[in-house]
Design a protein around this motif. Structure first.
Motif, PDB file in Angstrom:
ATOM      1  N   ALA A   1      21.376   7.789  16.062  1.00  0.00           N
ATOM      2  CA  ALA A   1      21.110   7.891  14.627  1.00  0.00           C
ATOM      3  C   ALA A   1      19.616   7.754  14.352  1.00  0.00           C
ATOM      4  O   ALA A   1      19.052   8.507  13.543  1.00  0.00           O
ATOM      5  CB  ALA A   1      21.907   6.843  13.864  1.00  0.00           C
ATOM      6  N   ASP A   2      18.956   6.822  15.018  1.00  0.00           N
ATOM      7  CA  ASP A   2      17.510   6.652  14.866  1.00  0.00           C
ATOM      8  C   ASP A   2      16.755   7.898  15.312  1.00  0.00           C
ATOM      9  O   ASP A   2      15.793   8.321  14.664  1.00  0.00           O
ATOM     10  CB  ASP A   2      17.015   5.440  15.658  1.00  0.00           C
ATOM     11  CG  ASP A   2      17.507   4.124  15.094  1.00  0.00           C
ATOM     12  OD1 ASP A   2      17.953   4.091  13.915  1.00  0.00           O
ATOM     13  OD2 ASP A   2      17.451   3.117  15.832  1.00  0.00           O
TER      14      ASP A   2
ATOM     15  N   SER B   1      14.581  14.453  11.714  1.00  0.00           N
ATOM     16  CA  SER B   1      14.608  14.997  10.349  1.00  0.00           C
ATOM     17  C   SER B   1      13.226  14.928   9.698  1.00  0.00           C
ATOM     18  O   SER B   1      12.877  15.793   8.894  1.00  0.00           O
ATOM     19  CB  SER B   1      15.648  14.265   9.498  1.00  0.00           C
ATOM     20  OG  SER B   1      15.244  12.947   9.220  1.00  0.00           O
ATOM     21  N   ARG B   2      12.439  13.958  10.058  1.00  0.00           N
ATOM     22  CA  ARG B   2      11.067  13.888   9.535  1.00  0.00           C
ATOM     23  C   ARG B   2      10.169  14.943  10.193  1.00  0.00           C
ATOM     24  O   ARG B   2       9.236  15.438   9.572  1.00  0.00           O
ATOM     25  CB  ARG B   2      10.498  12.486   9.728  1.00  0.00           C
ATOM     26  CG  ARG B   2      11.149  11.459   8.808  1.00  0.00           C
ATOM     27  CD  ARG B   2      10.445  10.121   8.825  1.00  0.00           C
ATOM     28  NE  ARG B   2      10.463   9.454  10.114  1.00  0.00           N
ATOM     29  CZ  ARG B   2      11.472   8.693  10.563  1.00  0.00           C
ATOM     30  NH1 ARG B   2      12.540   8.518   9.829  1.00  0.00           N
ATOM     31  NH2 ARG B   2      11.393   8.114  11.746  1.00  0.00           N
TER      32      ARG B   2
ATOM     33  N   THR C   1      26.776  11.115  15.382  1.00  0.00           N
ATOM     34  CA  THR C   1      26.236  10.218  16.404  1.00  0.00           C
ATOM     35  C   THR C   1      27.308   9.224  16.831  1.00  0.00           C
ATOM     36  O   THR C   1      28.213   8.897  16.065  1.00  0.00           O
ATOM     37  CB  THR C   1      25.020   9.442  15.873  1.00  0.00           C
ATOM     38  OG1 THR C   1      25.419   8.643  14.766  1.00  0.00           O
ATOM     39  CG2 THR C   1      23.906  10.384  15.447  1.00  0.00           C
TER      40      THR C   1
ATOM     41  N   PRO D   1      19.658  14.872  20.233  1.00  0.00           N
ATOM     42  CA  PRO D   1      18.476  15.145  19.412  1.00  0.00           C
ATOM     43  C   PRO D   1      17.367  15.873  20.157  1.00  0.00           C
ATOM     44  O   PRO D   1      16.680  16.709  19.560  1.00  0.00           O
ATOM     45  CB  PRO D   1      18.033  13.759  18.945  1.00  0.00           C
ATOM     46  CG  PRO D   1      18.642  12.806  19.919  1.00  0.00           C
ATOM     47  CD  PRO D   1      19.918  13.440  20.385  1.00  0.00           C
TER      48      PRO D   1
ATOM     49  N   TYR E   1      25.451  17.053  11.912  1.00  0.00           N
ATOM     50  CA  TYR E   1      25.327  16.230  13.114  1.00  0.00           C
ATOM     51  C   TYR E   1      26.226  15.001  13.061  1.00  0.00           C
ATOM     52  O   TYR E   1      26.655  14.554  11.999  1.00  0.00           O
ATOM     53  CB  TYR E   1      23.873  15.806  13.332  1.00  0.00           C
ATOM     54  CG  TYR E   1      23.369  14.790  12.341  1.00  0.00           C
ATOM     55  CD1 TYR E   1      23.367  13.431  12.660  1.00  0.00           C
ATOM     56  CD2 TYR E   1      22.902  15.158  11.092  1.00  0.00           C
ATOM     57  CE1 TYR E   1      22.906  12.487  11.753  1.00  0.00           C
ATOM     58  CE2 TYR E   1      22.441  14.239  10.189  1.00  0.00           C
ATOM     59  CZ  TYR E   1      22.451  12.902  10.519  1.00  0.00           C
ATOM     60  OH  TYR E   1      22.012  11.970   9.625  1.00  0.00           O
TER      61      TYR E   1
ATOM     62  N   TYR F   1      17.882  11.005  15.348  1.00  0.00           N
ATOM     63  CA  TYR F   1      18.074  12.064  14.349  1.00  0.00           C
ATOM     64  C   TYR F   1      17.226  11.812  13.104  1.00  0.00           C
ATOM     65  O   TYR F   1      16.721  12.752  12.497  1.00  0.00           O
ATOM     66  CB  TYR F   1      19.549  12.212  13.978  1.00  0.00           C
ATOM     67  CG  TYR F   1      20.341  13.014  14.988  1.00  0.00           C
ATOM     68  CD1 TYR F   1      20.315  14.407  14.970  1.00  0.00           C
ATOM     69  CD2 TYR F   1      21.117  12.385  15.949  1.00  0.00           C
ATOM     70  CE1 TYR F   1      21.036  15.145  15.901  1.00  0.00           C
ATOM     71  CE2 TYR F   1      21.846  13.107  16.876  1.00  0.00           C
ATOM     72  CZ  TYR F   1      21.800  14.494  16.853  1.00  0.00           C
ATOM     73  OH  TYR F   1      22.516  15.221  17.766  1.00  0.00           O
ATOM     74  N   ASP F   2      17.058  10.557  12.721  1.00  0.00           N
ATOM     75  CA  ASP F   2      16.184  10.236  11.584  1.00  0.00           C
ATOM     76  C   ASP F   2      14.749  10.682  11.869  1.00  0.00           C
ATOM     77  O   ASP F   2      14.092  11.281  11.013  1.00  0.00           O
ATOM     78  CB  ASP F   2      16.212   8.740  11.278  1.00  0.00           C
ATOM     79  CG  ASP F   2      17.497   8.289  10.618  1.00  0.00           C
ATOM     80  OD1 ASP F   2      18.235   9.156  10.079  1.00  0.00           O
ATOM     81  OD2 ASP F   2      17.766   7.079  10.640  1.00  0.00           O
ATOM     82  N   ARG F   3      14.273  10.390  13.062  1.00  0.00           N
ATOM     83  CA  ARG F   3      12.922  10.826  13.440  1.00  0.00           C
ATOM     84  C   ARG F   3      12.828  12.352  13.450  1.00  0.00           C
ATOM     85  O   ARG F   3      11.844  12.931  12.994  1.00  0.00           O
ATOM     86  CB  ARG F   3      12.530  10.258  14.800  1.00  0.00           C
ATOM     87  CG  ARG F   3      12.218   8.773  14.763  1.00  0.00           C
ATOM     88  CD  ARG F   3      11.561   8.285  16.036  1.00  0.00           C
ATOM     89  NE  ARG F   3      12.300   8.595  17.253  1.00  0.00           N
ATOM     90  CZ  ARG F   3      13.281   7.843  17.762  1.00  0.00           C
ATOM     91  NH1 ARG F   3      13.655   6.736  17.151  1.00  0.00           N
ATOM     92  NH2 ARG F   3      13.887   8.191  18.875  1.00  0.00           N
TER      93      ARG F   3
ATOM     94  N   TRP G   1      19.712  18.270   6.493  1.00  0.00           N
ATOM     95  CA  TRP G   1      20.400  17.389   7.439  1.00  0.00           C
ATOM     96  C   TRP G   1      21.675  16.847   6.805  1.00  0.00           C
ATOM     97  O   TRP G   1      21.622  16.237   5.742  1.00  0.00           O
ATOM     98  CB  TRP G   1      19.480  16.246   7.858  1.00  0.00           C
ATOM     99  CG  TRP G   1      18.306  16.770   8.612  1.00  0.00           C
ATOM    100  CD1 TRP G   1      17.126  17.214   8.077  1.00  0.00           C
ATOM    101  CD2 TRP G   1      18.220  16.979  10.005  1.00  0.00           C
ATOM    102  NE1 TRP G   1      16.305  17.679   9.069  1.00  0.00           N
ATOM    103  CE2 TRP G   1      16.956  17.550  10.271  1.00  0.00           C
ATOM    104  CE3 TRP G   1      19.089  16.752  11.066  1.00  0.00           C
ATOM    105  CZ2 TRP G   1      16.545  17.885  11.552  1.00  0.00           C
ATOM    106  CZ3 TRP G   1      18.668  17.073  12.343  1.00  0.00           C
ATOM    107  CH2 TRP G   1      17.413  17.629  12.579  1.00  0.00           C
TER     108      TRP G   1
ATOM    109  N   ARG H   1      25.086  14.568   7.733  1.00  0.00           N
ATOM    110  CA  ARG H   1      25.862  13.735   8.649  1.00  0.00           C
ATOM    111  C   ARG H   1      27.324  14.137   8.522  1.00  0.00           C
ATOM    112  O   ARG H   1      27.847  14.269   7.432  1.00  0.00           O
ATOM    113  CB  ARG H   1      25.696  12.270   8.304  1.00  0.00           C
ATOM    114  CG  ARG H   1      26.303  11.340   9.344  1.00  0.00           C
ATOM    115  CD  ARG H   1      26.129   9.917   8.877  1.00  0.00           C
ATOM    116  NE  ARG H   1      25.674   8.900   9.741  1.00  0.00           N
ATOM    117  CZ  ARG H   1      25.310   8.904  11.002  1.00  0.00           C
ATOM    118  NH1 ARG H   1      25.279   9.996  11.654  1.00  0.00           N
ATOM    119  NH2 ARG H   1      24.946   7.835  11.654  1.00  0.00           N
TER     120      ARG H   1
END
Length: 97
Positions: A49-50, A56-57, A43, A17, A41, A52-54, A64, A66
């Motif tokens: 995963a966390d 994406s924001r 993971t 990331p 992406y 990538y979530d951040r 995005w 998965r």
């Protein structure tokens, strides 16, 4: 008058990331063409995963996706692409236009 071409940028990323953030920031800053971006992406751990979530924001202008069936997903993205496709990877950066 020349019409600008739309480019679909498809970037592949797995467990990187931080590098992907640099790629996306440099793409947005240096691209001299109209584009839409998608990140495919994968993971290997919840911490990634966390992250990538951040990410994406931070980059809501990116689609995005998965990874769940790599070949079919890539073929679908290419089939729905605009006029041109640019493939990218998470460990590259653009340093100029």
């Amino acid at each position: 008058m020349l019409r600008r071409r739309m480019v679909d940028v498809i970037c592949f990323s797995k467990d990187r990331p931080l590098q992907l953030d640099a790629y996306l920031r440099s793409l947005r800053q240096e691209a001299r063409f109209d584009f839409r971006a998608a990140v495919l992406y994968q993971t290997s751990a919840p911490a990634y995963a966390d992250a990538y979530d951040r990410l994406s924001r931070r980059h809501p202008w990116v689609r995005w996706i998965r990874e769940e069936g790599f070949r079919a997903q890539v073929e679908g993205l290419v089939d729905r692409a605009a006029e041109a496709v640019l493939f990218g990877v998470d460990d590259a950066v653009y340093v100029g236009p």
